[in-house]
Scaffold this motif. Structure first.
Motif, PDB file in Angstrom:
ATOM      1  N   PRO A 135      10.196   5.018  24.145  1.00 44.30           N
ATOM      2  CA  PRO A 135      10.501   6.514  24.080  1.00 44.30           C
ATOM      3  C   PRO A 135      10.229   7.046  22.595  1.00 44.30           C
ATOM      4  CG  PRO A 135      12.342   5.372  24.370  1.00 44.30           C
ATOM      5  CD  PRO A 135      11.484   4.184  24.588  1.00 44.30           C
ATOM      6  N   PRO A 136      10.237   8.313  22.439  1.00 46.00           N
ATOM      7  CA  PRO A 136      10.131   8.667  21.001  1.00 46.00           C
ATOM      8  C   PRO A 136      11.019   8.061  20.101  1.00 46.00           C
ATOM      9  CG  PRO A 136      10.239  10.515  22.727  1.00 46.00           C
ATOM     10  CD  PRO A 136      10.538   9.514  23.530  1.00 46.00           C
ATOM     11  N   HIS A 137      10.597   7.741  18.917  1.00 41.88           N
ATOM     12  CA  HIS A 137      11.411   6.915  17.854  1.00 41.88           C
ATOM     13  C   HIS A 137      10.606   7.098  16.535  1.00 41.88           C
ATOM     14  CE1 HIS A 137       8.437   4.046  19.153  1.00 41.88           C
ATOM     15  NE2 HIS A 137       8.431   3.502  17.923  1.00 41.88           N
ATOM     16  N   HIS A 138      11.382   6.919  15.540  1.00 41.52           N
ATOM     17  CA  HIS A 138      10.721   6.707  14.289  1.00 41.52           C
ATOM     18  C   HIS A 138      11.430   6.020  13.229  1.00 41.52           C
ATOM     19  CE1 HIS A 138      14.236   9.430  13.305  1.00 41.52           C
ATOM     20  NE2 HIS A 138      14.024   8.999  12.105  1.00 41.52           N
ATOM     21  N   PHE A 139      10.978   5.422  12.203  1.00 41.80           N
ATOM     22  CA  PHE A 139      11.375   4.578  11.173  1.00 41.80           C
ATOM     23  C   PHE A 139      11.506   5.409   9.935  1.00 41.80           C
ATOM     24  CE2 PHE A 139       8.485   2.271  14.095  1.00 41.80           C
ATOM     25  CZ  PHE A 139       9.435   1.064  14.671  1.00 41.80           C
ATOM     26  N   PRO A 140      12.613   4.845   9.358  1.00 38.20           N
ATOM     27  CA  PRO A 140      12.830   5.538   7.733  1.00 38.20           C
ATOM     28  C   PRO A 140      11.855   5.066   6.848  1.00 38.20           C
ATOM     29  CG  PRO A 140      14.192   3.603   8.181  1.00 38.20           C
ATOM     30  CD  PRO A 140      13.500   3.815   9.467  1.00 38.20           C
ATOM     31  N   LEU A 199       9.168   8.534   8.986  1.00 37.63           N
ATOM     32  CA  LEU A 199       9.817   9.470   9.762  1.00 37.63           C
ATOM     33  C   LEU A 199       8.841  10.151  10.738  1.00 37.63           C
ATOM     34  CD1 LEU A 199      11.561  11.036   6.620  1.00 37.63           C
ATOM     35  CD2 LEU A 199      12.246   9.594   8.015  1.00 37.63           C
ATOM     36  N   LEU A 200       7.692   9.542  11.079  1.00 40.03           N
ATOM     37  CA  LEU A 200       6.901  10.119  12.127  1.00 40.03           C
ATOM     38  C   LEU A 200       7.372   9.815  13.504  1.00 40.03           C
ATOM     39  CD1 LEU A 200       4.025  11.586  12.597  1.00 40.03           C
ATOM     40  CD2 LEU A 200       3.146   9.216  13.093  1.00 40.03           C
ATOM     41  N   VAL A 201       7.795  10.808  14.184  1.00 44.08           N
ATOM     42  CA  VAL A 201       8.239  10.351  15.550  1.00 44.08           C
ATOM     43  C   VAL A 201       7.015  10.333  16.535  1.00 44.08           C
ATOM     44  CG1 VAL A 201       9.440  11.679  17.513  1.00 44.08           C
ATOM     45  CG2 VAL A 201      10.168  12.117  14.884  1.00 44.08           C
ATOM     46  N   HIS A 202       7.002   9.173  17.270  1.00 44.61           N
ATOM     47  CA  HIS A 202       5.949   8.811  18.055  1.00 44.61           C
ATOM     48  C   HIS A 202       6.536   8.097  19.173  1.00 44.61           C
ATOM     49  CE1 HIS A 202       7.028   5.580  15.400  1.00 44.61           C
ATOM     50  NE2 HIS A 202       6.206   4.828  16.024  1.00 44.61           N
ATOM     51  N   ASN A 256      13.330  -4.773   4.873  1.00 41.37           N
ATOM     52  CA  ASN A 256      13.508  -6.291   5.313  1.00 41.37           C
ATOM     53  C   ASN A 256      14.584  -6.289   6.085  1.00 41.37           C
ATOM     54  OD1 ASN A 256      15.997  -5.633   4.000  1.00 41.37           O
ATOM     55  ND2 ASN A 256      16.003  -6.962   2.327  1.00 41.37           N
ATOM     56  N   GLU A 257      14.723  -5.230   7.186  1.00 38.32           N
ATOM     57  CA  GLU A 257      15.413  -5.377   8.328  1.00 38.32           C
ATOM     58  C   GLU A 257      14.867  -4.414   9.125  1.00 38.32           C
ATOM     59  OE1 GLU A 257      19.506  -3.607   8.309  1.00 38.32           O
ATOM     60  OE2 GLU A 257      19.250  -3.703   6.319  1.00 38.32           O
ATOM     61  N   MET A 258      14.992  -4.464  10.532  1.00 43.72           N
ATOM     62  CA  MET A 258      14.615  -3.650  11.667  1.00 43.72           C
ATOM     63  C   MET A 258      15.700  -2.591  11.709  1.00 43.72           C
ATOM     64  SD  MET A 258      12.641  -2.613  14.063  1.00 43.72           S
ATOM     65  CE  MET A 258      11.848  -3.619  14.958  1.00 43.72           C
ATOM     66  N   ILE A 259      14.980  -1.368  11.308  1.00 43.78           N
ATOM     67  CA  ILE A 259      15.722  -0.012  11.309  1.00 43.78           C
ATOM     68  C   ILE A 259      14.784   0.974  12.173  1.00 43.78           C
ATOM     69  CG2 ILE A 259      16.980   1.752  10.058  1.00 43.78           C
ATOM     70  CD1 ILE A 259      17.133  -0.138   7.711  1.00 43.78           C
ATOM     71  N   ILE A 260      15.391   1.372  13.351  1.00 39.80           N
ATOM     72  CA  ILE A 260      14.698   2.176  14.180  1.00 39.80           C
ATOM     73  C   ILE A 260      15.629   3.344  14.728  1.00 39.80           C
ATOM     74  CG2 ILE A 260      15.142   0.867  16.396  1.00 39.80           C
ATOM     75  CD1 ILE A 260      12.587   1.611  17.271  1.00 39.80           C
ATOM     76  N   TYR A 261      14.938   4.585  14.639  1.00 41.95           N
ATOM     77  CA  TYR A 261      15.791   5.479  15.274  1.00 41.95           C
ATOM     78  C   TYR A 261      15.239   6.215  16.686  1.00 41.95           C
ATOM     79  CZ  TYR A 261      18.079   5.427  10.596  1.00 41.95           C
ATOM     80  OH  TYR A 261      18.801   5.012   9.430  1.00 41.95           O
ATOM     81  N   TRP A 262      16.108   6.024  17.502  1.00 41.74           N
ATOM     82  CA  TRP A 262      15.443   6.663  18.964  1.00 41.74           C
ATOM     83  C   TRP A 262      15.783   8.037  18.945  1.00 41.74           C
ATOM     84  CZ3 TRP A 262      12.729   3.174  21.321  1.00 41.74           C
ATOM     85  CH2 TRP A 262      13.042   1.853  20.975  1.00 41.74           C
TER      86      TRP A 262
END
Length: 129
Positions: free
Chosen positions: A57-62, A98-101, A118-124
């Protein structure tokens, strides 16, 4: 806007003896997917696998991320420009910070994923658009 580019790599720290795929942290179990880490410092570099028909689903990375497809195919939907990009084996792309995709796995897929962290950071991004 998603684009292709090359990234030169400084000295990297590989993670030894991690030949096993495991569940991806911070991903709900219902999304499936497995990964095995290749590099953790100075940035995260991993190989991921998903089954055909799976959608993220829609998410982005910092931070910026990069995908290189080894096998199968992926559709990446840029929700900010309403553009869709289909990647096949040997294709790669850079996804800006920051691109929501959204991502749809059109076939069973294996790909390399790099995150400028250096770590998995994801925002749903579950709110309606």
């Amino acid at each position: 806007m998603i684009s292709s580019t090359s990234i030169s790599s400084p000295i990297v720290k590989t993670i030894p003896n991690n030949d096993q795929y495991t569940s991806i942290p911070h991903f709900p179990a219902c999304l499936g997917g497995e990964w095995k880490n290749l590099v953790k410092t100075p940035y995260l570099k991993t190989t991921m696998k998903f089954r055909a028909g799976t959608s993220l689903p829609p998410h982005h990375f910092p931070t910026m991320s990069r995908i290189t497809v080894h096998s199968g195919s992926i559709q990446i939907d840029d929700l900010q420009t309403s553009q869709a990009y289909i990647l096949h084996a040997n294709d790669d792309c850079v996804i800006p910070a920051l691109l929501v995709h959204e991502i749809q796995f059109l076939q069973d897929v294996e790909f390399e994923f790099e995150l400028n962290s250096n770590e998995m950071i994801i925002y749903w991004d579950f709110e309606e658009r």
